[in-house]
Design a protein around this motif. Structure first.
Motif, short mmCIF file in Angstrom:
data_model
loop_
_atom_site.label_atom_id
_atom_site.label_comp_id
_atom_site.label_asym_id
_atom_site.label_seq_id
_atom_site.Cartn_x
_atom_site.Cartn_y
_atom_site.Cartn_z
N GLY A 131 0.85 -1.08 0.02
CA GLY A 131 0.07 -0.12 -0.14
C GLY A 131 0.61 1.16 -0.02
O GLY A 131 1.73 1.54 -0.77
N THR A 132 0.63 2.26 1.03
CA THR A 132 1.31 3.35 1.07
C THR A 132 2.67 3.25 2.11
O THR A 132 3.28 4.22 2.22
CB THR A 132 0.59 4.37 1.52
N ARG A 145 3.52 7.32 2.49
CA ARG A 145 3.47 8.31 1.57
C ARG A 145 4.58 9.36 1.41
O ARG A 145 4.25 10.66 1.54
CB ARG A 145 1.92 8.98 1.72
N GLN A 203 -1.48 3.46 12.52
CA GLN A 203 -2.79 4.21 12.43
C GLN A 203 -2.38 5.66 12.61
O GLN A 203 -3.03 6.55 11.91
CB GLN A 203 -3.30 3.66 13.60
N ASP A 206 -1.60 7.24 9.36
CA ASP A 206 -2.89 7.22 8.31
C ASP A 206 -2.36 6.33 7.14
O ASP A 206 -2.76 6.58 5.98
CB ASP A 206 -3.23 8.63 7.97
N ALA A 207 -1.69 5.08 7.49
CA ALA A 207 -1.48 4.26 6.61
C ALA A 207 -2.54 3.46 5.92
O ALA A 207 -3.49 3.19 6.88
CB ALA A 207 -0.19 3.27 7.37
N ASP A 208 -2.54 2.94 4.81
CA ASP A 208 -3.58 2.01 4.26
C ASP A 208 -3.39 0.50 4.59
O ASP A 208 -3.81 -0.27 3.85
CB ASP A 208 -3.98 2.45 3.01
N VAL A 223 -3.81 -4.77 3.16
CA VAL A 223 -4.05 -3.48 2.76
C VAL A 223 -5.40 -3.01 2.41
O VAL A 223 -6.39 -3.88 1.64
CB VAL A 223 -3.16 -3.26 1.10
N VAL A 224 -5.92 -1.74 3.02
CA VAL A 224 -7.36 -1.55 3.07
C VAL A 224 -7.40 -0.71 1.84
O VAL A 224 -7.10 0.49 1.92
CB VAL A 224 -7.48 -0.86 4.30
N PRO A 225 -8.33 -1.16 0.83
CA PRO A 225 -9.04 -0.18 -0.17
C PRO A 225 -9.29 1.29 0.18
O PRO A 225 -10.05 1.22 1.10
CB PRO A 225 -9.75 -1.00 -0.99
N ALA A 226 -9.01 2.20 -0.70
CA ALA A 226 -9.53 3.39 -0.23
C ALA A 226 -11.32 3.43 -0.39
O ALA A 226 -11.71 2.74 -1.44
CB ALA A 226 -9.07 4.40 -1.23
N SER A 227 -11.80 3.80 0.45
CA SER A 227 -13.25 4.06 0.23
C SER A 227 -13.99 5.07 -0.61
O SER A 227 -12.96 6.09 -0.96
CB SER A 227 -13.95 4.24 1.88
#
Length: 227
Positions: A131-132, A145, A203, A206-208, A223-227
């Motif tokens: 992810g990021t 990021r 957390q 702000d990591a995904d 990895v959590v997909p962006a909502s």
């Protein structure tokens, strides 16, 4: 054959360790204090180090920390007569890869060195991502990021292992064996403690990426997909 730096202020113990390691075919350099260890590390490359904790003037914890600050990525095994959990945690947070308690068998030290050297040899790519989240395994630096993610060396190793295992779940025993160097000499709850540390830092950044608890198994990174 590997080149091993041994830091031990007891001449008899230093001689014993040197003979045990050279008997395995390693090239061994023995020094008796932390300053000499840092000088040697700057002057020649080593494949691994075995460092006594109770050294004059500069502890083995401090030697290990300074080696990491110098960019030394070699496996470090701390050796000590102190077996308290807090001491082991402090040593690992100083950047050590493993922790061996006196008295110990030279065969065990050799086995742990072989395990650490195998892991480094199989390390592969120097950048790991999910992810990021980006981990630079040479600089031992994490970012989200592009912004630094402050992790201790042990937290970094834990996150790297979970990322490399995605999407499979890792058991506590597997994490202990890979990250702490042994599943026999550490309380499995130390894994839960460090997972909690890393979760909070991810957390806060702000990591995904999240670390999931897999009931009856252990932990898996997702990895959590962006909502």
């Amino acid at each position: 054959m590997a080149t091993i730096l041994v830091v031990e202020d007891d001449p008899a113990m230093g001689d014993l360790v040197e003979r045990g390691l050279t008997g395995e075919g390693h090239a061994v350099t023995v020094v008796t204090d932390g300053v000499a260890a840092l000088v040697q590390a700057r002057s020649q490359p080593f494949d691994a180090a075995a460092i006594d904790v109770m050294l004059p003037e500069m502890s083995g914890f401090e030697v290990c920390r300074r080696l990491r600050e110098m960019g030394q990525d070699l496996p470090v095994i701390l050796i000590t007569a102190r077996d308290a959990v807090d001491d082991r945690v402090f040593g690992l947070d100083s950047g050590a890869d493993d922790y061996l308690t006196k008295p110990f068998a030279i065969a065990e030290l050799n086995a742990r060195l072989r395990a650490q050297l195998r892991r480094r040899a199989a390390g592969g790519t120097t950048v790991v991502t999910a992810g990021t989240v980006r981990l630079d395994t040479v600089a031992v630096r994490a970012s989200v990021r592009g912004r630094d993610l402050p992790l201790s060396v042990k937290e970094f190793s834990l996150l790297r292992y979970l990322i490399q295992g995605t999407p499979a779940a890792r058991t506590r025993a597997e994490v202990l064996e890979e990250v702490w160097g042994s599943a026999e000499h550490f309380d499995p709850t130390i894994v839960d403690q460090y997972v909690s540390y890393v979760r909070k830092k991810l957390q806060a950044a702000d990591a995904d990426v999240v670390i999931r608890t897999v009931r009856g198994v252990g932990y898996a990174l997702e990895v959590v997909p962006a909502s």
